[in-house]
Design an enzyme around this catalytic site. Structure first.
Site, short mmCIF file in Angstrom:
data_model
loop_
_atom_site.label_atom_id
_atom_site.label_comp_id
_atom_site.label_asym_id
_atom_site.label_seq_id
_atom_site.Cartn_x
_atom_site.Cartn_y
_atom_site.Cartn_z
N ILE A 203 31.55 74.05 25.54
CA ILE A 203 32.71 74.30 24.99
C ILE A 203 33.52 73.37 24.88
CG2 ILE A 203 34.67 76.03 25.12
CD1 ILE A 203 33.24 77.62 27.23
N HIS A 204 33.73 72.73 23.58
CA HIS A 204 34.80 71.56 23.86
C HIS A 204 35.46 71.43 22.24
CE1 HIS A 204 31.63 70.58 20.50
NE2 HIS A 204 32.62 69.53 20.17
N ARG A 205 35.18 72.53 21.34
CA ARG A 205 35.93 72.53 19.97
C ARG A 205 37.43 72.78 20.03
NH1 ARG A 205 33.87 71.69 14.94
NH2 ARG A 205 31.95 72.08 15.77
#
Length: 361
Positions: A203-205
């Protein structure tokens, strides 16, 4: 022929390396200059990174990063303009959808240097995403557009881009997946997790990490996973979780960010992937793993069409249901993204072009 390649993030180095290898092996008379804008600072990008992945080290490092999209793009334009005037390349190569890609394409176009865009034609149809603006503008100033799929070709045709500029070559990331699979490395910490079967999550967006409601929905969905979830936690995500006072469910095993070869091993050995990354969606497919995508849309629509990728957004119930119901037995990989020879096709096409006179000759 002299080529100048502009990249700014770790995935782009891996993509560009496939083309660099093809150029070196099949067109040794060509000369490539590699420029790292510095858009994404990555502590893993040490000498070991380049040596382990057989990636050429950058010839130029611009040291730009950490600002807003506008600040970064403007500073890159200024430095790339001067560098291109000095180097006088015959072609400028750009990859994907980053600020570095847009800056490289615009700098070259304003100097009348022909631009080749690798990964052209991808569309999420969400213009709130900075990546969408970058790829749209880059495609419309490029002279050669290397599309990874037939859908990407159709997107470009619908926007009025001439067929003569477009070449469907497959995806260089599939080339990379094949090349690095035999080099994959189990993380030293993995056995200590004692997880057996597991889901791999990233998860990074910003659309997720910057929205506390979306993060709550994602974490609640992951809490219902029947499998332990291994989460290499991106520094940005860690920071936002603390800021929003969000705690991780017991299903999640947090680990530090991993190198590319470790990521390949995790993708190869997990039972399914949960991600908001564009690249990881494809890598899951390359390794025969189903993917649950934490986004409302994807550039890789063909994966959804063939049933190996499920879009769930940040909706708790959708996430939990998708993880629970997906068939984890794996699947046969079709040739949606070519035969693993995309880089060779790109290098052959570039070297066969009649040189387009630039304003720097």
């Amino acid at each position: 022929m002299k080529l100048l390649t502009v990249i700014g993030a770790r995935p782009q180095f891996i993509k560009a390396a496939t083309v660099s290898r093809a150029l070196a092996a099949h067109h040794p008379d060509s000369h490539e200059i590699l420029v790292h804008t510095g858009q994404h600072y990555d502590a893993n990008m040490s000498d070991v990174f380049f040596e382990e992945l057989d990636i050429p080290k950058p010839d130029h490092h611009l040291g730009i990063g950490g600002g807003s999209h506008g600040q970064n793009t403007g500073r890159m334009l200024e430095k790339l303009d001067a560098l291109m005037v000095h180097e006088k390349p015959d072609w400028v190569l750009v990859y994907g959808d980053t600020d570095s890609t847009l800056a490289g394409a615009l700098a070259a176009a304003k100097l009348h240097i022909p631009v080749a865009h690798i990964e052209a034609g991808l569309r999420s149809f969400n213009r709130r995403m900075p990546e969408e603006i970058n790829r749209l503008l880059t495609d419309h100033v490029a002279d050669l557009l290397f599309a990874p799929t037939q859908r990407a070709l159709r997107n470009l045709q619908k926007e009025g881009i001439a067929d003569s500029k477009i070449h469907v070559v497959g995806d260089v990331m599939y080339d990379a997946a094949l090349f690095y699979k035999s080099l994959a490395r189990k993380p030293a910490w993995f056995d200590a997790l004692k997880v057996g079967d597991f889901a791999l999550c990233t998860i990074h967006r910003a659309e997720n990490t910057d929205d506390p409601d979306r993060m709550r929905g994602i974490l609640a969905g992951l809490a219902e996973s029947p499998l332990p979830v291994v989460l290499p936690l991106h520094p940005r995500t860690r920071k936002q979780l603390a800021q929003f006072h969000l705690s991780l469910p017991d299903t999640i095993r947090v680990v530090d960010p991993v190198g590319y070869l470790e990521m390949v091993w995790l993708e190869s050995h997990c039972h399914l992937v949960v991600t908001d990354s564009g690249g990881v969606q494809k890598e899951a497919y390359f390794h025969g793993k189903y993917c649950v995508t934490l986004r409302d849309e994807t550039e890789w629509v063909e994966l959804v069409d063939v049933g190996v990728n499920t879009l769930v957004g940040a909706h708790e119930n959708y996430i939990a249901t998708a993880i629970s119901q997906l068939d984890r037995s794996g699947f046969e990989i079709d040739r949606l993204y070519g035969q693993g020879d995309s880089a060779l096709k790109i290098s052959d096409c570039l070297l066969s072009q009649k040189q387009i006179p630039s304003g720097l000759s």
